[in-house]
Design an enzyme around this catalytic site. Structure first.
Site, PDB file in Angstrom:
ATOM      1  N   ARG A 223      42.845  46.650  43.209  1.00 27.08           N
ATOM      2  CA  ARG A 223      42.805  47.940  43.290  1.00 27.08           C
ATOM      3  C   ARG A 223      42.241  48.484  44.911  1.00 27.08           C
ATOM      4  O   ARG A 223      41.652  47.543  45.743  1.00 27.08           O
ATOM      5  CB  ARG A 223      41.522  47.676  42.761  1.00 27.08           C
ATOM      6  CG  ARG A 223      41.283  48.259  41.038  1.00 27.08           C
ATOM      7  CD  ARG A 223      41.233  49.738  40.679  1.00 27.08           C
ATOM      8  NE  ARG A 223      41.949  49.478  39.174  1.00 27.08           N
ATOM      9  CZ  ARG A 223      43.052  49.275  38.561  1.00 27.08           C
ATOM     10  NH1 ARG A 223      44.465  49.058  39.021  1.00 27.08           N
ATOM     11  NH2 ARG A 223      43.519  49.679  37.313  1.00 27.08           N
ATOM     12  N   HIS A 271      50.321  53.947  44.394  1.00 23.83           N
ATOM     13  CA  HIS A 271      49.864  53.316  42.469  1.00 23.83           C
ATOM     14  C   HIS A 271      50.800  52.914  41.836  1.00 23.83           C
ATOM     15  O   HIS A 271      51.243  53.765  40.566  1.00 23.83           O
ATOM     16  CB  HIS A 271      48.363  53.955  41.878  1.00 23.83           C
ATOM     17  CG  HIS A 271      47.419  53.729  41.240  1.00 23.83           C
ATOM     18  ND1 HIS A 271      46.181  52.932  41.348  1.00 23.83           N
ATOM     19  CD2 HIS A 271      48.496  52.066  40.160  1.00 23.83           C
ATOM     20  CE1 HIS A 271      46.394  52.627  39.868  1.00 23.83           C
ATOM     21  NE2 HIS A 271      47.000  51.677  39.621  1.00 23.83           N
TER      22      HIS A 271
HETATM   23  P1  NDP Z   1      44.151  38.968  34.422  1.00 27.80           P
HETATM   24  O1  NDP Z   1      42.417  39.232  33.662  1.00 27.80           O
HETATM   25  O2  NDP Z   1      44.299  38.010  33.405  1.00 27.80           O
HETATM   26  O3  NDP Z   1      44.088  38.504  35.442  1.00 27.80           O
HETATM   27  C1  NDP Z   1      42.544  38.577  36.567  1.00 27.80           C
HETATM   28  C2  NDP Z   1      43.046  37.330  37.604  1.00 27.80           C
HETATM   29  O4  NDP Z   1      42.360  37.482  38.299  1.00 27.80           O
HETATM   30  C3  NDP Z   1      42.756  35.955  36.604  1.00 27.80           C
HETATM   31  O5  NDP Z   1      43.411  34.408  37.353  1.00 27.80           O
HETATM   32  C4  NDP Z   1      40.969  35.494  37.381  1.00 27.80           C
HETATM   33  O6  NDP Z   1      40.766  34.040  37.265  1.00 27.80           O
HETATM   34  C5  NDP Z   1      41.517  36.219  38.841  1.00 27.80           C
HETATM   35  N1  NDP Z   1      39.963  36.088  39.099  1.00 27.80           N
HETATM   36  C6  NDP Z   1      39.080  37.626  38.454  1.00 27.80           C
HETATM   37  N2  NDP Z   1      37.877  37.245  39.473  1.00 27.80           N
HETATM   38  C7  NDP Z   1      37.914  35.868  40.512  1.00 27.80           C
HETATM   39  C8  NDP Z   1      36.900  36.027  41.581  1.00 27.80           C
HETATM   40  N3  NDP Z   1      36.006  36.546  41.655  1.00 27.80           N
HETATM   41  N4  NDP Z   1      37.593  34.970  42.547  1.00 27.80           N
HETATM   42  C9  NDP Z   1      39.231  33.885  42.084  1.00 27.80           C
HETATM   43  N5  NDP Z   1      40.263  34.444  41.365  1.00 27.80           N
HETATM   44  C10 NDP Z   1      39.383  35.926  40.128  1.00 27.80           C
HETATM   45  O7  NDP Z   1      44.418  40.506  34.874  1.00 27.80           O
HETATM   46  P2  NDP Z   1      45.982  41.249  35.355  1.00 27.80           P
HETATM   47  O8  NDP Z   1      46.480  39.787  35.845  1.00 27.80           O
HETATM   48  O9  NDP Z   1      46.960  41.776  34.173  1.00 27.80           O
HETATM   49  O10 NDP Z   1      45.580  42.553  36.323  1.00 27.80           O
HETATM   50  C11 NDP Z   1      44.915  41.831  37.388  1.00 27.80           C
HETATM   51  C12 NDP Z   1      44.896  43.528  37.970  1.00 27.80           C
HETATM   52  O11 NDP Z   1      45.540  44.008  38.799  1.00 27.80           O
HETATM   53  C13 NDP Z   1      44.021  44.370  37.431  1.00 27.80           C
HETATM   54  O12 NDP Z   1      42.678  44.649  36.697  1.00 27.80           O
HETATM   55  C14 NDP Z   1      44.260  46.053  37.985  1.00 27.80           C
HETATM   56  O13 NDP Z   1      43.742  46.095  38.874  1.00 27.80           O
HETATM   57  C15 NDP Z   1      45.602  45.927  38.682  1.00 27.80           C
HETATM   58  N6  NDP Z   1      46.775  46.379  38.533  1.00 27.80           N
HETATM   59  C16 NDP Z   1      47.003  47.003  39.036  1.00 27.80           C
HETATM   60  C17 NDP Z   1      48.658  47.605  38.404  1.00 27.80           C
HETATM   61  C18 NDP Z   1      49.063  49.046  39.412  1.00 27.80           C
HETATM   62  O14 NDP Z   1      49.630  49.169  39.526  1.00 27.80           O
HETATM   63  N7  NDP Z   1      48.620  48.453  41.473  1.00 27.80           N
HETATM   64  C19 NDP Z   1      48.580  48.208  37.792  1.00 27.80           C
HETATM   65  C20 NDP Z   1      48.387  46.622  36.434  1.00 27.80           C
HETATM   66  C21 NDP Z   1      47.401  46.162  37.049  1.00 27.80           C
HETATM   67  P3  NDP Z   1      40.798  32.727  36.271  1.00 27.80           P
HETATM   68  O15 NDP Z   1      42.588  32.556  35.758  1.00 27.80           O
HETATM   69  O16 NDP Z   1      40.259  31.756  36.327  1.00 27.80           O
HETATM   70  O17 NDP Z   1      39.866  33.802  34.832  1.00 27.80           O
HETATM   71  C1  OXD Z   2      46.123  49.239  35.214  1.00 25.74           C
HETATM   72  C2  OXD Z   2      46.907  50.138  36.816  1.00 25.74           C
HETATM   73  O1  OXD Z   2      45.013  48.288  35.279  1.00 25.74           O
HETATM   74  O2  OXD Z   2      47.563  50.833  36.473  1.00 25.74           O
HETATM   75  O3  OXD Z   2      47.290  48.938  33.916  1.00 25.74           O
HETATM   76  O4  OXD Z   2      46.743  50.414  37.432  1.00 25.74           O
END
Ligand code: NDP
Ligand code: OXD
Length: 308
Positions: A223, A271
């Site tokens: 983000r 995005h």
């Molecule tokens: P998940 O919830 O599956 O994974 C999140 C990961 O982040 C986990 O490994 C988690 O750790 C880690 N994490 C969270 N907080 C922390 C922290 N404080 N310190 C270290 N690690 C942390 O999410 P997704 O993979 O499905 O998606 C991730 C993000 O990608 C979304 O929230 C969105 O913001 C972004 N996104 C962007 C898109 C784009 O087009 N640019 C499209 C889709 C998503 P743990 O495994 O230990 O829980």
């Molecule tokens: C998502 C995104 O979070 O599009 O799926 O950023």
């Protein structure tokens, strides 16, 4: 009749109405700000206006149309309502492709070749094997895990960092705040696919950039609020960072006057890293609403204590 309200203050989500009704004609669908939203059972959202759920006394479920839920829950009174998100293997495929392109850009030094082209300079940039390019992945969830496996398959040296440890064969694992500096010190291309929470806001800032080896690159697909843009510009200016690929911004669309558009070494994309198909999103929401009505466990529920 169960009613789903499509809610966004930045996009017209009306295009979801026929998709939802095609697979669930039994549900009523309204589009905010149509006053009918107040009677809805389910909020299907992207970038929800502040306080909107408090105007919905019958609300039983908040469902993001995306993987992230930050703009659906930030500043809202959720009063214990369940919050769900979209999880889709094709979403992960798109993110893998985007990150691979970004990693190749730096690893194969296309940034150097493109800069040379602008000067009509014919000079082969240094080429090195993938195993000598250390990719540091921040976030190893649905998206980060898929990226790690793909890059490992192509021979990259992959370091992963997340809150808890994940065992992915061939990946060096770093978990928690105490391992962050070691992780950064071993990273040439830093890729952020973290969710936005209070713990991760501003994580791509000066402290992080200073802990990377000089000349490292940054890719942000999480983000916009993960990035402290002024710190990025300063790190690029000083040569601490070599470049950045940025897909997300704290203000989207990125305003025309934003310095990131023209910053040397920065690639701005709108995005677009990945996106689930609207039909898949509609189906996932419908499946969860049916589960809600049947009193069955919901899928892809967000842990609101962790914030993701
Ligand atoms: P998940 O919830 O599956 O994974 C999140 C990961 O982040 C986990 O490994 C988690 O750790 C880690 N994490 C969270 N907080 C922390 C922290 N404080 N310190 C270290 N690690 C942390 O999410 P997704 O993979 O499905 O998606 C991730 C993000 O990608 C979304 O929230 C969105 O913001 C972004 N996104 C962007 C898109 C784009 O087009 N640019 C499209 C889709 C998503 P743990 O495994 O230990 O829980
Ligand atoms: C998502 C995104 O979070 O599009 O799926 O950023």
């Amino acid at each position: 009749m169960t009613c789903i309200a499509l809610i966004s203050q930045s996009a017209n989500l009306g295009y979801f109405a026929p998709l939802v009704q095609a697979v669930a004609p039994e549900f009523e669908v309204v589009v905010w700000p149509d006053p009918g939203f107040r009677e809805a059972d389910v909020a299907m959202c992207w970038n929800a206006p502040a306080g909107v759920y408090t105007q919905m006394p019958r609300l039983r479920l908040v469902h993001s149309i995306a993987a992230g839920v930050d703009n659906v829950v930030a500043g809202q009174d959720l009063r214990g309502l369940p919050v769900c998100r979209v999880v889709d293997p094709k979403l992960a495929d798109g993110m893998v492709q985007y990150v691979l392109w970004s990693v190749l850009h730096f690893h194969r030094r296309f940034d150097v070749a493109l800069a040379n082209q602008r000067q009509r300079v014919w000079q082969r940039p240094l080429q090195t094997p993938a195993g000598e390019c250390r990719v540091g992945l921040m976030g190893l969830g649905k998206l980060g895990g898929a990226i790690a496996r793909s890059l490992l398959g192509l021979g990259y040296a992959v370091n992963g960092w997340s809150r808890s440890a994940h065992a992915i064969e061939g990946m060096a694992m770093y978990s928690g705040a105490e391992a962050f500096d070691d992780f950064l010190g071993a990273t040439d291309v830093l890729v952020c696919v973290l969710p936005l929470t209070e713990a991760t806001r501003g994580i791509l800032g000066r402290r992080t950039f200073d802990a990377l080896p000089r000349g490292a690159a940054v890719v942000n697909c999480g983000r916009g609020e993960h990035l402290v843009a002024a710190d990025l510009l300063a790190a690029l200016d000083s040569g601490q960072l070599r470049g950045a690929v940025l897909d997300v911004f704290s203000s989207e669309p990125l305003p025309a006057e934003d310095p990131l558009w023209q910053a040397p070494g920065v690639i701005v994309t709108p995005h677009m890293a990945t996106m689930a198909s609207s039909a898949v999103v509609a189906q996932q929401v419908v499946d969860n609403v049916r589960r809600l009505d049947a009193g069955e466990p919901l899928l892809n529920v967000v842990d609101m204590h962790r914030g993701y």
